[in-house]
Design an enzyme around this catalytic site. Structure first.
Site, PDB file in Angstrom:
ATOM      1  N   ASP A 122      59.818  42.171 -74.378  1.00  0.00           N
ATOM      2  CA  ASP A 122      59.494  42.378 -76.007  1.00  0.00           C
ATOM      3  C   ASP A 122      60.708  42.841 -76.743  1.00  0.00           C
ATOM      4  O   ASP A 122      61.023  44.061 -76.875  1.00  0.00           O
ATOM      5  CB  ASP A 122      58.324  42.999 -76.460  1.00  0.00           C
ATOM      6  CG  ASP A 122      58.106  42.997 -77.756  1.00  0.00           C
ATOM      7  OD1 ASP A 122      57.335  41.876 -78.145  1.00  0.00           O
ATOM      8  OD2 ASP A 122      58.536  43.733 -78.755  1.00  0.00           O
ATOM      9  N   TYR A 153      66.080  45.009 -83.548  1.00  0.00           N
ATOM     10  CA  TYR A 153      66.423  45.979 -82.438  1.00  0.00           C
ATOM     11  C   TYR A 153      68.007  45.813 -82.196  1.00  0.00           C
ATOM     12  O   TYR A 153      68.462  46.640 -81.385  1.00  0.00           O
ATOM     13  CB  TYR A 153      65.672  45.849 -81.242  1.00  0.00           C
ATOM     14  CG  TYR A 153      64.049  45.780 -81.422  1.00  0.00           C
ATOM     15  CD1 TYR A 153      63.585  46.444 -82.570  1.00  0.00           C
ATOM     16  CD2 TYR A 153      63.106  45.566 -80.237  1.00  0.00           C
ATOM     17  CE1 TYR A 153      62.203  46.314 -82.711  1.00  0.00           C
ATOM     18  CE2 TYR A 153      61.988  45.407 -80.418  1.00  0.00           C
ATOM     19  CZ  TYR A 153      61.319  45.768 -81.633  1.00  0.00           C
ATOM     20  OH  TYR A 153      60.058  45.726 -81.964  1.00  0.00           O
TER      21      TYR A 153
END
Ligand SMILES: NC(=O)c1ccc[n+]([C@@H]2O[C@H](COP(=O)([O-])OP(=O)(O)OC[C@H]3O[C@@H](n4cnc5c(N)ncnc54)[C@H](OP(=O)(O)O)[C@@H]3O)[C@@H](O)[C@H]2O)c1
Length: 285
Positions: A47, A52
């Protein structure tokens, strides 16, 4: 290697119920190391998110793993700076390039701000074009969730939200049940909160089953039907988080953990503040 457990989504795809989350693993090199270690241990679900800033590390690890692409489930998320009927298609293509793949298993809208309705339409088109196999939402609730549900011709396969024993999301579960939308848990371990992990009920059950407190929490999630991807770069923790398929909590033990619900979130930023904070962030391509 540990056996994975798979859940069936509302579009009949099979998702590994336990994955590795890579939020706050800084940079592509560290992410590649963590994901490579996880894949060796038997993880088959990663994930990540554009926000990110480590999708390239995920892609490198999968490419070098020796596994076929179809053996690994990849989830990523679009940030609001890429929402819109005309901008989302290009953002998806860039995401695929960062991940070195020609399709995503699951693509989510990361936050409920901006032109999320336009982005949802574009995601549905990406499904029809074969670039994405399943689509879902993260952090949506209230009228904005209603708006997507009303417009969607493809109903969300998952909803990824803060979900742990202190914040169990019962109302959201009931709301989504008619759509067959599965809940994915972020902060499954309360982001590592020591108070949560040290709850006496977990310590007692850990002794009974010869497991750690964290493994008891994860087992509770699995039996609730949640999809989880605890984050760690610690190889022992990674292995432990996958070793949760060889025991089962009783209904009374599940109920004892259910009773910990305090309706208490760790992430408490009001929507009005999110509008500004999230709109001011634009992840690099
Ligand atoms: N959609 C969203 O808005 C959103 C928001 C937040 C997170 N997420 C997703 O959810 C994933 C998980 O969330 P999170 O990483 O913030 O929180 P988390 O998984 O609840 O907690 C991570 C913490 O738990 C510790 N931990 C993990 N396994 C452990 C073990 N076996 N024993 C002891 N401690 C352990 C880790 O420490 P060590 O490193 O020492 O193991 C780390 O400090 C993220 O990586 C991301 O994929 C999504």
């Amino acid at each position: 290697m540990t056996e994975q457990l798979y859940l069936t989504l509302n579009n009949q795809l099979q998702i590994p119920q336990v994955g590795l989350g890579v939020y706050q693993i800084n940079g592509d090199a560290a992410t590649e190391r963590a994901v490579s270690a996880a894949l060796k241990l038997g993880y088959r679900h990663i994930d990540t998110a554009h926000a990110y800033q480590n999708e390239r590390g995920v892609g490198q690890a999968i490419k070098h793993s020796g596994l076929d692409r179809e053996e690994v489930w990849i989830t990523s998320k679009l940030w609001p700076s890429d929402y819109g009927r005309t901008v989302t298609p290009e953002a998806i293509d860039k995401m695929l390039a960062r991940l070195q793949t020609d399709y995503l298993d699951l693509l989510l809208l990361h936050q409920q701000i901006g032109d999320y309705l336009g982005a949802w339409q574009a995601m549905e088109e990406a499904v029809r074009a074969g670039k994405v196999r399943a689509i879902g939402l993260s952090n949506f609730d209230g009228p904005r969730l209603d708006a997507v549900l009303a417009q969607a011709t493809i109903k969300p396969a998952v909803m990824q939200v803060e979900l742990h024993p202190y914040y169990q999301q019962q109302a959201l579960k009931e709301k989504l049940a008619p759509y067959g939308t599965r809940l994915e848990s972020w902060y499954p371990l309360g982001h590592g909160d020591r108070q949560l992990i040290a709850e006496p009920v977990f310590t007692q059950l850990a002794a009974k089953y010869n497991k750690s407190n964290v493994q008891i929490i994860l087992r509770w999630h699995l039996q609730k039907g949640h999809i989880v991807f605890p984050k760690t770069t610690n190889p022992q923790h990674m292995a432990d988080n996958l070793a949760v398929f060889d025991f089962k909590l009783t209904p009374a033990e599940m109920a004892a953990i259910d009773a910990l619900d305090k309706h208490q979130r760790y992430f408490t930023m009001p929507l009005a503040e999110q509008e500004t904070a999230f709109a001011n962030f634009r992840p690099a391509d």
